[in-house]
Design an enzyme around this catalytic site. Structure first.
Site, PDB file in Angstrom:
ATOM      1  N   ARG A  24     -75.332 -14.508 -45.831  1.00  0.00           N
ATOM      2  CA  ARG A  24     -75.374 -15.962 -45.672  1.00  0.00           C
ATOM      3  C   ARG A  24     -74.205 -16.440 -44.826  1.00  0.00           C
ATOM      4  NH1 ARG A  24     -77.498 -17.710 -51.604  1.00  0.00           N
ATOM      5  NH2 ARG A  24     -76.414 -15.828 -52.192  1.00  0.00           N
TER       6      ARG A  24
ATOM      7  N   THR B 118     -79.194  -7.531 -56.231  1.00  0.00           N
ATOM      8  CA  THR B 118     -78.227  -8.146 -55.313  1.00  0.00           C
ATOM      9  C   THR B 118     -76.896  -8.446 -56.012  1.00  0.00           C
ATOM     10  OG1 THR B 118     -79.110 -10.345 -55.793  1.00  0.00           O
ATOM     11  CG2 THR B 118     -79.978  -9.224 -53.845  1.00  0.00           C
TER      12      THR B 118
ATOM     13  N   LEU C 189     -91.019  -8.026 -70.017  1.00  0.00           N
ATOM     14  CA  LEU C 189     -89.602  -8.164 -70.384  1.00  0.00           C
ATOM     15  C   LEU C 189     -89.196  -7.049 -71.359  1.00  0.00           C
ATOM     16  CD1 LEU C 189     -89.390 -12.038 -70.794  1.00  0.00           C
ATOM     17  CD2 LEU C 189     -88.789 -10.647 -68.802  1.00  0.00           C
TER      18      LEU C 189
ATOM     19  N   THR D  74     -75.201 -23.118 -51.494  1.00  0.00           N
ATOM     20  CA  THR D  74     -74.081 -23.058 -52.440  1.00  0.00           C
ATOM     21  C   THR D  74     -73.163 -21.910 -52.025  1.00  0.00           C
ATOM     22  OG1 THR D  74     -75.581 -23.857 -54.149  1.00  0.00           O
ATOM     23  CG2 THR D  74     -73.552 -22.856 -54.920  1.00  0.00           C
TER      24      THR D  74
ATOM     25  N   GLY E  79     -75.644 -12.246 -60.894  1.00  0.00           N
ATOM     26  CA  GLY E  79     -75.620 -12.632 -59.476  1.00  0.00           C
ATOM     27  C   GLY E  79     -74.521 -13.642 -59.183  1.00  0.00           C
TER      28      GLY E  79
ATOM     29  N   ASN F 109     -81.598  -7.189 -62.704  1.00  0.00           N
ATOM     30  CA  ASN F 109     -82.019  -5.879 -62.183  1.00  0.00           C
ATOM     31  C   ASN F 109     -80.962  -5.260 -61.270  1.00  0.00           C
ATOM     32  OD1 ASN F 109     -82.177  -7.360 -59.854  1.00  0.00           O
ATOM     33  ND2 ASN F 109     -84.325  -6.930 -59.422  1.00  0.00           N
TER      34      ASN F 109
ATOM     35  N   ASP G 146     -85.994  -5.902 -64.733  1.00  0.00           N
ATOM     36  CA  ASP G 146     -86.530  -6.684 -63.618  1.00  0.00           C
ATOM     37  C   ASP G 146     -87.609  -7.605 -64.174  1.00  0.00           C
ATOM     38  OD1 ASP G 146     -87.904  -7.521 -61.287  1.00  0.00           O
ATOM     39  OD2 ASP G 146     -87.225  -5.718 -60.231  1.00  0.00           O
TER      40      ASP G 146
ATOM     41  N   TYR H 121     -90.130 -16.294 -49.966  1.00  0.00           N
ATOM     42  CA  TYR H 121     -89.166 -17.029 -50.800  1.00  0.00           C
ATOM     43  C   TYR H 121     -89.612 -18.470 -51.010  1.00  0.00           C
ATOM     44  CZ  TYR H 121     -84.616 -18.587 -52.572  1.00  0.00           C
ATOM     45  OH  TYR H 121     -83.601 -19.092 -53.345  1.00  0.00           O
TER      46      TYR H 121
HETATM   47  N1  UDP Z   1     -76.150 -18.466 -39.779  1.00  0.00           N
HETATM   48  C1  UDP Z   1     -75.252 -18.264 -38.736  1.00  0.00           C
HETATM   49  N2  UDP Z   1     -74.473 -17.139 -38.739  1.00  0.00           N
HETATM   50  C2  UDP Z   1     -74.537 -16.217 -39.731  1.00  0.00           C
HETATM   51  C3  UDP Z   1     -75.441 -16.419 -40.810  1.00  0.00           C
HETATM   52  C4  UDP Z   1     -76.225 -17.552 -40.798  1.00  0.00           C
HETATM   53  O1  UDP Z   1     -75.164 -19.070 -37.803  1.00  0.00           O
HETATM   54  O2  UDP Z   1     -73.797 -15.214 -39.665  1.00  0.00           O
HETATM   55  C5  UDP Z   1     -76.955 -19.702 -39.788  1.00  0.00           C
HETATM   56  C6  UDP Z   1     -78.434 -19.529 -40.141  1.00  0.00           C
HETATM   57  O3  UDP Z   1     -79.204 -19.242 -38.998  1.00  0.00           O
HETATM   58  C7  UDP Z   1     -78.748 -20.903 -40.732  1.00  0.00           C
HETATM   59  C8  UDP Z   1     -77.451 -21.320 -41.414  1.00  0.00           C
HETATM   60  O4  UDP Z   1     -76.437 -20.534 -40.812  1.00  0.00           O
HETATM   61  O5  UDP Z   1     -79.045 -21.819 -39.704  1.00  0.00           O
HETATM   62  C9  UDP Z   1     -77.468 -21.088 -42.911  1.00  0.00           C
HETATM   63  O6  UDP Z   1     -77.895 -19.773 -43.115  1.00  0.00           O
HETATM   64  P1  UDP Z   1     -77.893 -19.067 -44.536  1.00  0.00           P
HETATM   65  O7  UDP Z   1     -78.432 -17.684 -44.334  1.00  0.00           O
HETATM   66  O8  UDP Z   1     -76.565 -19.187 -45.184  1.00  0.00           O
HETATM   67  O9  UDP Z   1     -78.888 -19.899 -45.459  1.00  0.00           O
HETATM   68  P2  UDP Z   1     -80.238 -20.743 -45.221  1.00  0.00           P
HETATM   69  O10 UDP Z   1     -79.813 -22.143 -45.378  1.00  0.00           O
HETATM   70  O11 UDP Z   1     -80.778 -20.471 -43.839  1.00  0.00           O
HETATM   71  O12 UDP Z   1     -81.150 -20.253 -46.283  1.00  0.00           O
END
Ligand code: UDP
Length: 332
Positions: free
Chosen positions: A197, A41, A67, A186, A16, A38, A62, A156
C-alpha cells in the site's frame, strides 16, 4: 465498557494490521479476545505483541473453511464478532482473487451463522472500495458506487458488496444483529513493510535506499485515517444502539493527492531518494474522500490524529522495524 469475565469477543483477522490494534484495545478494556486468523497477511510480530496477554487466545484458521471447533465450542460465551479477515492491499488481495472472493462471501457467511447461533452482535468491516471509482464526491453511504465486476479489483470490491448484502439480509431476517463499517484508507504501526500500500511503500522506500514509487502522475487522491482513530470508530459502532441496517463510513475526510503524500513523507524523512513514476494500476480510483456525517451524528465520532502526527508516528515505527530487520540479516 468492560464485560463480565464470562464474555468473549471474537476478532476474525485479529493478527492483521487493524485487527491487532483492535485486539489490543479490547484487551486493554478488560475483554477476553478470541483471535481467529489464517496468518495469510498477518505479521508474526503482530501475534507476538498479543500472545501471553491476559484474556487473549489465538486460533489459527481460515474463515473460508468451516469454523474450527476451538471457536464453535465457545459460541455460548461469544457476545461480539468483528470480521476483519481479508487481505486489504490491492497486490495482496489480487494475488489469489478466488480466495479473496470466498473470504468475503463464504467466510462472512460462516461468521454470520456463528453470530446467529451465539446471538452475538456481528460487525462487518466493509470498505470504501464498494464505491469503486466514484462519480460522486465525497462519498456518502447512500451513493451506490461505480465498481467494475470484470476488473482485477472485483474480487475485493464485489466480494465486500456481496458480504454487505448477506449481512443486511441476516439483519432483515432477524437472524443476527449487525453493524457494517465502510473503512477508508488506514495507516499506522503494525502494517507489513511489504504490504504494497502507498503509505507503507513510500515510508519504507524513503527510509531505505530505494526510489519512491508514484503510480501514474500522482494526481489521484485518497484520505488517510490513523489506525487508533479507526479502531475507536469500530468500537463505537459495535457498541452503539443505532439501527444496524445502514452502513457507516469510517475514515478521515482530509483528502490529498498521492503526489502530496509523497512530498510530505520526503520532507518528514529528509530522504534524497529519487521519485519515480510507475504505470497506474487498472481501475485505480481517481478520487476518494469519505463523507462522515453519519458517523459524526450517530456515533459522535470523528478522527483526532492529524496526518502529520500520524505519519510521524508511522515513520518512527517503520524506522525501528527496518533497523531490527537489518540487524537480523547482518547476524545471519
Ligand atoms: N500508489 C502509489 N505508489 C505505491 C503504491 C500505491 O502511487 O507505491 C497509489 C495507488 O495507485 C493508489 C494510491 O496510491 O492510487 C493508494 O493505493 P493503495 O494501494 O494504498 O490503496 P487503494 O486506495 O488503491 O486501495
Amino acid at each position: 465498557m468492560a464485560r463480565s469475565d464470562g464474555e468473549l469477543i471474537l476478532v476474525a483477522g485479529g493478527a492483521g494490521f487493524i485487527g491487532s490494534h483492535l485486539t489490543l484495545r479490547l484487551l486493554s478494556e478488560g475483554h477476553q479476545v478470541l483471535c481467529l486468523d489464517n496468518l495469510q497477511t498477518a505479521r508474526s510480530s503482530n501475534l507476538r505483541l498479543l500472545e501471553g496477554r491476559p484474556g487473549f487466545r489465538f486460533v489459527e484458521g481460515d474463515i473460508v473453511n468451516p469454523l474450527p471447533t476451538a471457536v464453535t465450542e465457545q459460541a455460548h460465551r461469544i457476545t461480539r464478532i468483528y470480521n476483519l479477515a481479508c487481505a486489504a492491499s490491492p497486490p495482496q488481495y489480487q494475488a489469489d482473487p478466488e480466495h479473496t472472493m470466498l473470504t468475503n462471501v463464504v467466510g462472512t457467511h460462516h461468521l454470520l451463522r456463528l453470530a446467529e447461533q451465539a446471538r452475538a452482535r456481528f460487525l462487518l468491516t466493509s470498505t470504501s472500495e464498494v464505491y469503486g471509482d466514484p462519480e460522486v464526491h465525497p462519498q456518502r453511504e447512500d451513493y451506490r458506487g461505480s465498481t467494475s465486476c470484470t476488473g482485477p479489483r472485483a474480487c475485493y470490491d464485489e466480494g465486500k458488496r456481496a458480504a454487505e448484502a448477506l449481512t443486511f439480509d441476516y439483519a432483515r431476517m432477524n437472524r443476527a444483529e449487525v453493524r457494517v463499517a465502510r473503512i477508508f484508507n488506514t495507516y499506522g504501526p503494525n502494517m507489513h513493510p511489504d504490504d504494497g500500500r502507498v503509505v507503507s511503500n513510500l515510508i519504507c522506500q524513503a527510509l531505505s535506499d530505494r526510489p519512491i514509487t508514484i503510480y501514474g502522475d500522482g494526481s489521484q487522491t485518497r484520505s488517510f485515517c490513523y489506525v487508533s482513530d479507526l479502531v475507536d470508530g469500530l468500537i463505537r459502532l459495535m457498541e452503539s444502539d443505532i439501527d444496524g441496517t445502514e452502513p457507516v463510513n469510517l475514515g478521515n475526510p482530509l483528502e490529498l493527492t498521492v503526489g502530496d503524500l509523497a512530498d510530505r513523507i520526503v520532507a518528514m524523512t529528509g530522504t534524497r531518494n529519487a521519485l519515480v513514476h510507475r504505470p497506474l494500476p487498472q481501475d485505480d480510483p481517481r478520487r476518494r474522500r469519505p463523507d462522515i456525517t453519519r458517523a459524526r451524528d450517530l456515533l459522535g465520532w470523528s478522527p483526532r490524529v492529524s496526518l502529520d502526527e500520524g505519519l510521524a508516528k508511522t515513520c518512527a515505527w517503520f524506522a525501528e522495524e527496518l533497523a531490527v530487520e537489518r540487524e537480523a540479516v547482518a547476524a545471519e
